[in-house]
Design a protein around this motif. Sequence first.
Motif, mmCIF file in Angstrom:
data_model
loop_
_atom_site.group_PDB
_atom_site.id
_atom_site.type_symbol
_atom_site.label_atom_id
_atom_site.label_comp_id
_atom_site.label_asym_id
_atom_site.label_seq_id
_atom_site.Cartn_x
_atom_site.Cartn_y
_atom_site.Cartn_z
ATOM 1 N N THR A 1 -3.246 -1.594 -3.115
ATOM 2 C CA THR A 1 -1.795 -1.801 -3.173
ATOM 3 C C THR A 1 -1.263 -1.459 -4.557
ATOM 4 N N ALA B 1 0.834 -1.198 0.000
ATOM 5 C CA ALA B 1 0.000 0.000 0.000
ATOM 6 C C ALA B 1 0.872 1.252 0.000
ATOM 7 N N SER C 1 -1.457 2.913 5.244
ATOM 8 C CA SER C 1 -2.744 2.834 4.557
ATOM 9 C C SER C 1 -3.893 2.700 5.560
#
Length: 337
Positions: A220, A87, A149
């Motif tokens: 991602t 991510a 993230s």
Amino acid sequence: MTTFSRRGAMGLLGGAAALPMLGRPALANTKLNIGALNFTSHAASFVAYERGYFAEEGFDVEFKFFQAAQPMAVAIASGDADYAVTAISGGLISLAEKGAVKVIGGSLSEEKGIDGQKILASDAAYQAGLTSPAMLGGKKFGVTQAGSSFHYMGSKIAAAEGVEVEFVPLQKVGAVIGALKTGQIDAWTIVPHIAKPLAAGPEVHIIGDVADYLPDYQVTTIFTSATNAGAERAKTEAVLRALSKGAADFNAALVDKTTSEAEMEEMVKLIHKYVNADKPYEAARGSIINGAMRLNAGAALNTTSVKDQLDWFIAEGLVKDSITMDTLVDASYVQTM
């Protein structure tokens, strides 16, 4: 960080999977370190490795496994890993600003109609009234690091609900899971192959879906060093070809379900070597199947989502406001949207 290596060999694939031979002889026996997490969302790398797609491009692959996204970004910048899937984090963006790394493609995405990442609550918080994201105000929200993230997702969910949460950095995914199960934190977001088994027990409850707050979220990305992106084009294109084949196989078996039952079972067994490998296959099988999310075809990158993430990091003061999409992304390798 742990490592796992195997030298594979496989003949060239036929049909649509066969790609031009240009550049391949020069890559013969090229050693390659791939950064990954032991998540189903990293399956393109595992499939490309196990089915010989890396080997057919001339790569001798070693995996380096991490516990969080930011250490992986540091490993790419330092040369300890060559390519990775993870991510977008504040650490990755800052390393891009320093000219060390570049995002070159997309991997996992939220997609309407496909079960995605879940919003979780501890049992203690759930019993106290945290039964929906609207009730997150004042709660402790677990993250690995500030600027991860998880921080981005939690902040966007809280903002959409008009509430404020307290972010608690715990460094590793395992530590976040432990804190959630024991009620030391109140909430978290995570991919379904982890969320659903957690919610099957009494300590954790699913209270919402990330996709309701971040539709088409580019979860991602594929990234590498700026040197590889800029000066090693043939190698980088070969890595993306291998990952794209792995993603196509994964999507066919577990997302689109266009393969036979036997082929699906083969795919699940392949992934089990890397995901929930400490559990017996029958215990891990369901979470792998139910946790399958879309992997981007051809490593296409949703730059609209990436731009939203970058804007959030800048607005939060987590990265410099001078950083642009061109600083972070090399858009010359894959289709963007």
